[in-house]
Design a protein around this motif. Structure first.
Motif, PDB file in Angstrom:
ATOM      1  N   ALA A 200     -35.345  21.681  -6.693  1.00 33.68           N
ATOM      2  CA  ALA A 200     -36.275  20.660  -6.219  1.00 33.68           C
ATOM      3  C   ALA A 200     -36.245  19.423  -7.105  1.00 33.68           C
ATOM      4  CB  ALA A 200     -37.692  21.234  -6.157  1.00 33.68           C
ATOM      5  N   THR A 201     -36.403  18.264  -6.481  1.00 30.58           N
ATOM      6  CA  THR A 201     -36.435  16.996  -7.207  1.00 30.58           C
ATOM      7  C   THR A 201     -37.759  16.282  -6.966  1.00 30.58           C
ATOM      8  OG1 THR A 201     -35.370  15.857  -5.340  1.00 30.58           O
ATOM      9  CG2 THR A 201     -33.942  16.722  -7.083  1.00 30.58           C
ATOM     10  N   ASP A 202     -38.084  15.371  -7.892  1.00 28.37           N
ATOM     11  CA  ASP A 202     -39.369  14.674  -7.763  1.00 28.37           C
ATOM     12  C   ASP A 202     -39.368  13.684  -6.606  1.00 28.37           C
ATOM     13  OD1 ASP A 202     -37.580  12.941  -8.955  1.00 28.37           O
ATOM     14  OD2 ASP A 202     -39.031  12.101 -10.356  1.00 28.37           O
ATOM     15  N   THR A 203     -38.230  13.116  -6.269  1.00 25.72           N
ATOM     16  CA  THR A 203     -38.091  12.295  -5.064  1.00 25.72           C
ATOM     17  C   THR A 203     -36.896  12.816  -4.276  1.00 25.72           C
ATOM     18  OG1 THR A 203     -36.777  10.695  -6.302  1.00 25.72           O
ATOM     19  CG2 THR A 203     -39.115  10.206  -6.034  1.00 25.72           C
ATOM     20  N   SER A 204     -36.954  12.667  -2.980  1.00 25.53           N
ATOM     21  CA  SER A 204     -35.916  13.222  -2.108  1.00 25.53           C
ATOM     22  C   SER A 204     -35.263  12.118  -1.288  1.00 25.53           C
ATOM     23  CB  SER A 204     -36.515  14.263  -1.158  1.00 25.53           C
ATOM     24  OG  SER A 204     -37.226  15.260  -1.861  1.00 25.53           O
ATOM     25  N   VAL A 205     -34.021  12.378  -0.907  1.00 28.51           N
ATOM     26  CA  VAL A 205     -33.385  11.542   0.105  1.00 28.51           C
ATOM     27  C   VAL A 205     -33.985  11.932   1.452  1.00 28.51           C
ATOM     28  CG1 VAL A 205     -31.211  10.957   1.243  1.00 28.51           C
ATOM     29  CG2 VAL A 205     -31.248  11.398  -1.221  1.00 28.51           C
ATOM     30  N   VAL A 206     -34.496  10.960   2.180  1.00 27.87           N
ATOM     31  CA  VAL A 206     -35.105  11.219   3.484  1.00 27.87           C
ATOM     32  C   VAL A 206     -34.276  10.502   4.542  1.00 27.87           C
ATOM     33  CG1 VAL A 206     -37.178  11.005   4.900  1.00 27.87           C
ATOM     34  CG2 VAL A 206     -37.380  11.442   2.439  1.00 27.87           C
ATOM     35  N   ILE A 207     -33.892  11.231   5.587  1.00 27.94           N
ATOM     36  CA  ILE A 207     -33.068  10.671   6.656  1.00 27.94           C
ATOM     37  C   ILE A 207     -33.580  11.165   8.001  1.00 27.94           C
ATOM     38  CG2 ILE A 207     -30.992  10.435   5.231  1.00 27.94           C
ATOM     39  CD1 ILE A 207     -29.975  13.046   6.482  1.00 27.94           C
ATOM     40  N   PRO A 208     -33.339  10.406   9.059  1.00 25.09           N
ATOM     41  CA  PRO A 208     -33.755  10.865  10.390  1.00 25.09           C
ATOM     42  C   PRO A 208     -32.733  11.803  11.005  1.00 25.09           C
ATOM     43  CG  PRO A 208     -32.884   8.641  10.534  1.00 25.09           C
ATOM     44  CD  PRO A 208     -32.851   9.023   9.073  1.00 25.09           C
ATOM     45  N   VAL A 209     -33.193  12.733  11.794  1.00 21.06           N
ATOM     46  CA  VAL A 209     -32.318  13.684  12.451  1.00 21.06           C
ATOM     47  C   VAL A 209     -31.477  12.976  13.507  1.00 21.06           C
ATOM     48  CG1 VAL A 209     -34.011  14.318  14.235  1.00 21.06           C
ATOM     49  CG2 VAL A 209     -32.262  15.969  13.530  1.00 21.06           C
ATOM     50  N   GLY A 210     -30.223  13.409  13.653  1.00 16.49           N
ATOM     51  CA  GLY A 210     -29.373  12.900  14.714  1.00 16.49           C
ATOM     52  C   GLY A 210     -28.759  11.537  14.475  1.00 16.49           C
ATOM     53  N   LYS A 211     -28.915  10.970  13.293  1.00 20.73           N
ATOM     54  CA  LYS A 211     -28.356   9.662  12.979  1.00 20.73           C
ATOM     55  C   LYS A 211     -27.132   9.817  12.071  1.00 20.73           C
ATOM     56  CE  LYS A 211     -31.406   7.224  15.219  1.00 20.73           C
ATOM     57  NZ  LYS A 211     -31.029   6.411  16.405  1.00 20.73           N
ATOM     58  N   THR A 212     -26.188   8.882  12.221  1.00 17.80           N
ATOM     59  CA  THR A 212     -24.994   8.898  11.387  1.00 17.80           C
ATOM     60  C   THR A 212     -25.317   8.301  10.020  1.00 17.80           C
ATOM     61  OG1 THR A 212     -23.538   8.697  13.300  1.00 17.80           O
ATOM     62  CG2 THR A 212     -22.619   8.100  11.158  1.00 17.80           C
ATOM     63  N   ILE A 213     -25.170   9.119   8.993  1.00 12.30           N
ATOM     64  CA  ILE A 213     -25.483   8.707   7.627  1.00 12.30           C
ATOM     65  C   ILE A 213     -24.181   8.547   6.857  1.00 12.30           C
ATOM     66  CG2 ILE A 213     -26.823   9.208   5.562  1.00 12.30           C
ATOM     67  CD1 ILE A 213     -28.502   8.998   8.139  1.00 12.30           C
ATOM     68  N   VAL A 214     -23.985   7.402   6.251  1.00 16.93           N
ATOM     69  CA  VAL A 214     -22.847   7.169   5.361  1.00 16.93           C
ATOM     70  C   VAL A 214     -23.380   7.083   3.935  1.00 16.93           C
ATOM     71  CG1 VAL A 214     -21.022   5.575   4.666  1.00 16.93           C
ATOM     72  CG2 VAL A 214     -21.425   6.037   7.093  1.00 16.93           C
ATOM     73  N   VAL A 215     -22.834   7.914   3.063  1.00 14.97           N
ATOM     74  CA  VAL A 215     -23.244   7.924   1.660  1.00 14.97           C
ATOM     75  C   VAL A 215     -22.098   7.374   0.818  1.00 14.97           C
ATOM     76  CG1 VAL A 215     -24.072   9.329  -0.270  1.00 14.97           C
ATOM     77  CG2 VAL A 215     -24.703   9.944   2.074  1.00 14.97           C
ATOM     78  N   GLN A 216     -22.381   6.302   0.102  1.00 17.64           N
ATOM     79  CA  GLN A 216     -21.430   5.723  -0.846  1.00 17.64           C
ATOM     80  C   GLN A 216     -21.688   6.369  -2.200  1.00 17.64           C
ATOM     81  OE1 GLN A 216     -22.506   1.583  -0.538  1.00 17.64           O
ATOM     82  NE2 GLN A 216     -21.248   1.262   1.282  1.00 17.64           N
ATOM     83  N   VAL A 217     -20.681   6.986  -2.758  1.00 17.44           N
ATOM     84  CA  VAL A 217     -20.854   7.780  -3.973  1.00 17.44           C
ATOM     85  C   VAL A 217     -20.102   7.130  -5.131  1.00 17.44           C
ATOM     86  CG1 VAL A 217     -20.670  10.065  -5.015  1.00 17.44           C
ATOM     87  CG2 VAL A 217     -21.005   9.846  -2.538  1.00 17.44           C
ATOM     88  N   THR A 218     -20.807   6.940  -6.239  1.00 18.38           N
ATOM     89  CA  THR A 218     -20.186   6.433  -7.457  1.00 18.38           C
ATOM     90  C   THR A 218     -20.944   7.011  -8.645  1.00 18.38           C
ATOM     91  OG1 THR A 218     -19.414   4.427  -8.597  1.00 18.38           O
ATOM     92  CG2 THR A 218     -21.585   4.330  -7.558  1.00 18.38           C
ATOM     93  N   ALA A 219     -20.610   6.561  -9.838  1.00 18.49           N
ATOM     94  CA  ALA A 219     -21.254   7.073 -11.049  1.00 18.49           C
ATOM     95  C   ALA A 219     -21.339   5.965 -12.076  1.00 18.49           C
ATOM     96  CB  ALA A 219     -20.487   8.274 -11.610  1.00 18.49           C
ATOM     97  N   SER A 220     -22.277   6.102 -12.997  1.00 15.98           N
ATOM     98  CA  SER A 220     -22.494   5.079 -14.010  1.00 15.98           C
ATOM     99  C   SER A 220     -21.899   5.440 -15.353  1.00 15.98           C
ATOM    100  CB  SER A 220     -24.003   4.836 -14.182  1.00 15.98           C
ATOM    101  OG  SER A 220     -24.647   6.018 -14.661  1.00 15.98           O
ATOM    102  N   ASP A 221     -21.504   6.710 -15.547  1.00 20.34           N
ATOM    103  CA  ASP A 221     -21.062   7.117 -16.885  1.00 20.34           C
ATOM    104  C   ASP A 221     -19.829   8.022 -16.835  1.00 20.34           C
ATOM    105  OD1 ASP A 221     -22.539   9.407 -15.906  1.00 20.34           O
ATOM    106  OD2 ASP A 221     -24.327   8.556 -16.850  1.00 20.34           O
ATOM    107  N   VAL A 222     -19.973   9.228 -16.303  1.00 15.62           N
ATOM    108  CA  VAL A 222     -18.853  10.158 -16.180  1.00 15.62           C
ATOM    109  C   VAL A 222     -18.738  10.573 -14.715  1.00 15.62           C
ATOM    110  CG1 VAL A 222     -19.150  11.008 -18.537  1.00 15.62           C
ATOM    111  CG2 VAL A 222     -20.301  12.193 -16.656  1.00 15.62           C
ATOM    112  N   ILE A 223     -17.768  11.430 -14.401  1.00 17.63           N
ATOM    113  CA  ILE A 223     -17.589  11.861 -13.013  1.00 17.63           C
ATOM    114  C   ILE A 223     -18.687  12.854 -12.628  1.00 17.63           C
ATOM    115  CG2 ILE A 223     -16.052  13.020 -11.377  1.00 17.63           C
ATOM    116  CD1 ILE A 223     -13.702  12.078 -13.016  1.00 17.63           C
TER     117      ILE A 223
END
Length: 305
Positions: A200-223
């Motif tokens: 569990a996390t203190d804040t969550s990613v919230v998204i609507p059902v049935g929608k196309t979600i694109v997640v751009q993934v990167t990092a600030s320090d290591v992989i």
């Protein structure tokens, strides 16, 4: 950053019955669908087309490798019995057997062609990013995630509940990363249960059902690596690079994932929580999130007489 305000409309019944928020099978009125279970084997439920593709491919390969294993084991046993020294004291001597050589060349080729014909379209579906309804940027940090809703100009950090960054006044009895009664109480205060420790996390990613979600993934320090098993997605976040994944969640619920690339001392304490909600609940959450994180005042709604 401050904790995200709960979905007031979605949680009306839970506000009246707070004990329900502590039910390990429901969080914020949503069923917990994607979570690891101690002692269980197999996949988490597939709630996207991509995840179903992965399950089907796994089943196909399992059938193939099982058939090969049984066949080879049978051959070995047959040779041991038929051609042992007692039954065959004068062994034959030869160097070539053309039909067998052709068979063991063509057979593996056909098997590989079958696997490739099935797996390559799945790979292409994963890598061909469609037009997004919602674009989210996930930034891996040691050891938490930062999320930016690109088109909405809001961003927030997401820490594991029980990490030092989530402890404040009233948490003097909570020891970071240690599951004890104080930690369980904190989880329950956030609407989770003992079983959700490390997830569990203190804040969550919230998204609507049935929608196309694109997640751009990167990092600030290591992989780092962003993954939700029930969605069938996993993408490394590399500093200085921007990678993408996509999915369409087909069922409302709560889904857990974890950083899947060894990223340092607190790698085990970097979970991911995604809540898939109705479009109405998402619109309400987005309004609260804009006011909470972007300082955008929301218009007042005047009730009609």
């Amino acid at each position: 950053m401050k904790h995200l305000l709960p979905l007031s409309g979605l949680l009306t019944s839970l506000a009246a019955l707070p004990a329900l928020a502590q039910d390990s099978l429901r969080i914020d009125g949503l069923d917990v669908i994607g979570r690891p279970v101690d002692g269980e084997t197999g996949f988490q439920p597939a709630v996207t087309e991509l995840a179903r593709d992965i399950h089907d491919l796994d089943h196909l390969i399992l059938v193939i490798i099982t058939a090969i294993t049984v066949f080879v084991t049978g051959l070995i046993i047959w040779v041991m019995v038929r051609y042992n020294k007692k039954r065959n004291p004068n062994p034959s001597s030869f160097t070539h057997h053309t039909p067998i050589e052709i068979a063991w060349t063509i057979g593996p080729i056909l098997i590989l062609v079958l696997i490739g014909a099935y797996s390559l379209p799945i790979l292409f579906r994963q890598q061909e990013i469609p037009e997004a309804d919602i674009t989210i940027k996930a930034i891996g940090n040691q050891w938490y995630w930062t999320y930016e809703y690109v088109d909405e100009e809001i961003a927030f950090d997401s820490y594991m509940i029980g990490a030092p960054a989530t402890l404040g006044d009233g948490d003097e009895d909570v020891t970071p990363f240690v599951l004890d009664d104080a930690m369980v109480a904190k989880l329950e205060d956030e609407g989770y249960s003992r079983d959700d420790f490390l997830l569990a996390t203190d804040t969550s990613v919230v998204i609507p059902v049935g929608k196309t979600i694109v997640v751009q993934v990167t990092a600030s320090d290591v992989i780092h690596s962003w993954t939700i098993p029930a969605f069938g997605v996993k993408q490394d976040g590399v500093p200085g690079r921007l990678a993408e994944l996509w999915f369409t969640a087909e069922q409302e619920g709560v889904y857990f994932g974890q950083c899947s690339e060894l990223c340092g001392q607190a790698h085990a304490y970097m979970p991911i929580t995604v809540k898939v909600v109705s479009e109405e609940a998402y619109a309400e959450w987005l309004g609260n999130a804009k006011a909470e994180y972007a300082g955008i005042e929301q218009p007042l709604t005047v009730a009609s007489k």
